[in-house]
Design a protein around this motif. Structure first.
Motif, PDB file in Angstrom:
ATOM      1  N   GLU A 108       0.785  -1.342   0.162  1.00 52.94           N
ATOM      2  CA  GLU A 108      -0.247  -0.070  -0.080  1.00 52.94           C
ATOM      3  C   GLU A 108       0.817   1.083  -0.236  1.00 52.94           C
ATOM      4  OE1 GLU A 108      -2.386   0.368   3.436  1.00 52.94           O
ATOM      5  OE2 GLU A 108      -1.124   0.194   4.619  1.00 52.94           O
ATOM      6  N   HIS A 109       0.228   2.472  -0.247  1.00 51.91           N
ATOM      7  CA  HIS A 109       0.802   3.493  -0.465  1.00 51.91           C
ATOM      8  C   HIS A 109       1.841   4.154   0.736  1.00 51.91           C
ATOM      9  CE1 HIS A 109       1.211   8.278  -2.192  1.00 51.91           C
ATOM     10  NE2 HIS A 109       2.023   7.040  -2.571  1.00 51.91           N
ATOM     11  N   ASP A 110       1.424   4.011   1.862  1.00 50.64           N
ATOM     12  CA  ASP A 110       1.868   4.104   2.705  1.00 50.64           C
ATOM     13  C   ASP A 110       2.654   3.189   3.684  1.00 50.64           C
ATOM     14  OD1 ASP A 110       0.615   6.865   2.771  1.00 50.64           O
ATOM     15  OD2 ASP A 110      -0.632   6.722   3.880  1.00 50.64           O
ATOM     16  N   ASP A 111       3.374   2.515   3.320  1.00 46.76           N
ATOM     17  CA  ASP A 111       4.333   1.397   4.019  1.00 46.76           C
ATOM     18  C   ASP A 111       5.570   2.287   3.369  1.00 46.76           C
ATOM     19  OD1 ASP A 111       4.472  -2.050   4.251  1.00 46.76           O
ATOM     20  OD2 ASP A 111       5.988  -1.004   2.806  1.00 46.76           O
ATOM     21  N   PRO A 112       6.605   1.365   4.259  1.00 46.47           N
ATOM     22  CA  PRO A 112       7.617   2.245   4.177  1.00 46.47           C
ATOM     23  C   PRO A 112       8.365   1.510   3.098  1.00 46.47           C
ATOM     24  CG  PRO A 112       7.101   1.276   6.449  1.00 46.47           C
ATOM     25  CD  PRO A 112       6.497   0.851   5.201  1.00 46.47           C
ATOM     26  N   LEU A 113       8.969   0.839   2.170  1.00 46.10           N
ATOM     27  CA  LEU A 113       8.932  -0.246   1.571  1.00 46.10           C
ATOM     28  C   LEU A 113       8.796   0.206  -0.375  1.00 46.10           C
ATOM     29  CD1 LEU A 113      10.991  -2.333  -0.069  1.00 46.10           C
ATOM     30  CD2 LEU A 113       8.969  -4.076   0.399  1.00 46.10           C
ATOM     31  N   TRP A 119      14.176   5.145  -4.789  1.00 47.02           N
ATOM     32  CA  TRP A 119      14.881   4.537  -5.566  1.00 47.02           C
ATOM     33  C   TRP A 119      14.343   4.537  -7.573  1.00 47.02           C
ATOM     34  CZ3 TRP A 119      19.727   2.874  -6.533  1.00 47.02           C
ATOM     35  CH2 TRP A 119      19.714   2.361  -7.200  1.00 47.02           C
ATOM     36  N   LEU A 120      13.577   4.556  -7.359  1.00 38.84           N
ATOM     37  CA  LEU A 120      12.845   4.128  -9.003  1.00 38.84           C
ATOM     38  C   LEU A 120      12.613   5.431  -9.776  1.00 38.84           C
ATOM     39  CD1 LEU A 120      10.807   1.377  -9.082  1.00 38.84           C
ATOM     40  CD2 LEU A 120      12.754   1.490  -9.680  1.00 38.84           C
ATOM     41  N   GLY A 121      12.763   6.424  -8.825  1.00 39.35           N
ATOM     42  CA  GLY A 121      11.926   8.432  -8.952  1.00 39.35           C
ATOM     43  C   GLY A 121      10.930   8.463  -9.217  1.00 39.35           C
ATOM     44  N   ARG A 122       9.569   7.348  -9.473  1.00 41.20           N
ATOM     45  CA  ARG A 122       7.989   7.658  -9.757  1.00 41.20           C
ATOM     46  C   ARG A 122       7.438   6.833  -8.691  1.00 41.20           C
ATOM     47  NH1 ARG A 122       4.268   6.079 -13.080  1.00 41.20           N
ATOM     48  NH2 ARG A 122       5.580   4.261 -13.475  1.00 41.20           N
ATOM     49  N   ASP A 123       6.376   7.650  -8.190  1.00 46.01           N
ATOM     50  CA  ASP A 123       5.286   6.430  -7.856  1.00 46.01           C
ATOM     51  C   ASP A 123       4.228   6.345  -8.166  1.00 46.01           C
ATOM     52  OD1 ASP A 123       4.040   5.987  -5.718  1.00 46.01           O
ATOM     53  OD2 ASP A 123       3.775   8.018  -4.622  1.00 46.01           O
ATOM     54  N   ALA A 124       4.046   5.132  -8.423  1.00 44.22           N
ATOM     55  CA  ALA A 124       3.312   5.008  -9.548  1.00 44.22           C
ATOM     56  C   ALA A 124       1.567   5.216  -8.583  1.00 44.22           C
ATOM     57  CB  ALA A 124       2.864   3.268  -9.714  1.00 44.22           C
ATOM     58  N   GLY A 131       7.025   1.093 -12.713  1.00 46.87           N
ATOM     59  CA  GLY A 131       6.157   1.192 -11.013  1.00 46.87           C
ATOM     60  C   GLY A 131       6.813   0.130 -10.199  1.00 46.87           C
ATOM     61  N   PHE A 132       6.770   0.202  -8.885  1.00 48.00           N
ATOM     62  CA  PHE A 132       7.042  -0.357  -8.206  1.00 48.00           C
ATOM     63  C   PHE A 132       5.713  -1.489  -7.999  1.00 48.00           C
ATOM     64  CE2 PHE A 132       7.839  -2.225  -4.013  1.00 48.00           C
ATOM     65  CZ  PHE A 132       9.408  -2.997  -4.283  1.00 48.00           C
ATOM     66  N   LEU A 170      17.558   0.456  -0.112  1.00 48.31           N
ATOM     67  CA  LEU A 170      16.503   0.228   1.462  1.00 48.31           C
ATOM     68  C   LEU A 170      17.020  -0.331   2.683  1.00 48.31           C
ATOM     69  CD1 LEU A 170      16.542  -3.310  -1.489  1.00 48.31           C
ATOM     70  CD2 LEU A 170      14.517  -1.169  -1.175  1.00 48.31           C
ATOM     71  N   GLY A 171      18.622   0.446   2.824  1.00 42.70           N
ATOM     72  CA  GLY A 171      18.618   0.501   4.388  1.00 42.70           C
ATOM     73  C   GLY A 171      18.308  -1.001   4.811  1.00 42.70           C
ATOM     74  N   SER A 172      17.560  -0.920   6.539  1.00 41.56           N
ATOM     75  CA  SER A 172      16.625  -1.976   7.313  1.00 41.56           C
ATOM     76  C   SER A 172      15.498  -3.008   6.876  1.00 41.56           C
ATOM     77  CB  SER A 172      17.156  -1.769   8.592  1.00 41.56           C
ATOM     78  OG  SER A 172      16.146  -0.932   8.824  1.00 41.56           O
ATOM     79  N   VAL A 173      15.130  -1.571   5.410  1.00 33.46           N
ATOM     80  CA  VAL A 173      13.409  -2.228   4.720  1.00 33.46           C
ATOM     81  C   VAL A 173      13.094  -3.396   5.189  1.00 33.46           C
ATOM     82  CG1 VAL A 173      13.822  -1.983   3.067  1.00 33.46           C
ATOM     83  CG2 VAL A 173      11.617  -1.214   3.531  1.00 33.46           C
ATOM     84  N   LEU A 174      14.185  -4.017   4.220  1.00 30.15           N
ATOM     85  CA  LEU A 174      13.723  -5.716   4.224  1.00 30.15           C
ATOM     86  C   LEU A 174      14.068  -6.176   5.272  1.00 30.15           C
ATOM     87  CD1 LEU A 174      15.598  -6.320   0.949  1.00 30.15           C
ATOM     88  CD2 LEU A 174      12.898  -5.510   1.142  1.00 30.15           C
TER      89      LEU A 174
END
Length: 235
Positions: free
Chosen positions: A10-15, A22-27, A57-58, A193-197
């Motif tokens: 979902e849109h507000d999820d940190p990942l 990273w991609l430079g665009r929000d789907a 998009g991601f 990504l840091g620690s998000v995974l």
């Protein structure tokens, strides 16, 4: 115009937020952000390596992009995705990991997950009635000569080579990366990504994406939470 049924957090999820950065665009809405430097990659190099993935998009492909069948409509498709989502119980991917697949980088499950494979197969079958047959040009773009016999059968029957036994869940983060660049690109993605995974990834929604015109960026048309309490969220 083409549609696709994808998984994305979902849109507000940190990942989701980090991957969009990273991609430079929000789907979700199509907002474009300037590329940033990560690791040893300059902003220009990040923009270059993410160009192919940025348009889509991601996401993880479940039902690959398709044109609507003559007897289907966008409204009926949205309603069908909502109904399907409401009948599926949410679950989680225990851990995603960064992997290099056929020379591009993507996030994949760290361990096999039969529940995820079954979910993906159910999506393929559920929305097949909405798919128009592939044109000769669409078939040719899949380079059928390079596919296995099973992949060719899948392409003919389901419009996409990589379904059911040949399906591999992946969330693409780059285009093809040359071997000599792979270590630098991997390091840059890991820094982003840091620690998000480190945490499980909930599979608690299903997204209907749309490509408004040929070659246009894909955007989320509607997002549907899984489970009986699901409510449609229009992007």
């Amino acid at each position: 115009m083409r549609y696709a049924v994808y998984f994305t957090p979902e849109h507000d999820d940190p990942l989701c937020r980090i991957a969009a950065g990273w991609l430079g665009r929000d789907a979700f809405g199509g907002h474009v952000t300037p590329a940033r430097a990560f690791g040893d990659l300059s902003a220009a190099e990040v923009a270059f390596h993410t160009a192919a993935a940025r348009r889509y998009g991601f996401h993880a492909t479940l039902k690959a992009p398709f044109r609507l069948a003559d007897d289907a409509s966008e409204t009926s498709l949205v309603d069908a995705v909502a109904a399907f989502a409401s009948d599926v119980a949410p679950f989680a991917i225990p851990r995603l990991m960064l992997a290099r697949i056929d020379s591009f980088f993507a996030l994949v499950p760290a361990e096999p997950l039969p529940e995820l494979q079954g979910f993906a197969g159910d999506v393929v079958k559920a929305f097949e009635p909405f798919r128009a047959p592939l044109s000769d040009a669409e078939i040719a773009r899949r380079n059928p000569e390079a596919l296995s016999p099973q992949e060719c059968r899948n392409l003919s029957q389901w419009g996409y080579p990589y379904v059911f036994d040949t399906f591999r869940f992946h969330m693409t983060l780059t285009g093809r990366v040359a071997a000599e660049e792979a270590a630098r690109v991997r390091s840059a993605i890991e820094q982003c990504l840091g620690s998000v995974l480190d945490r499980p990834v909930p599979v608690d929604g299903l997204a209907l994406f749309v490509e408004p015109s040929a070659g246009a960026p894909f955007e989320v048309l509607s997002y549907h939470a899984l489970g009986k309490q699901a409510e449609r969220k229009t992007a």
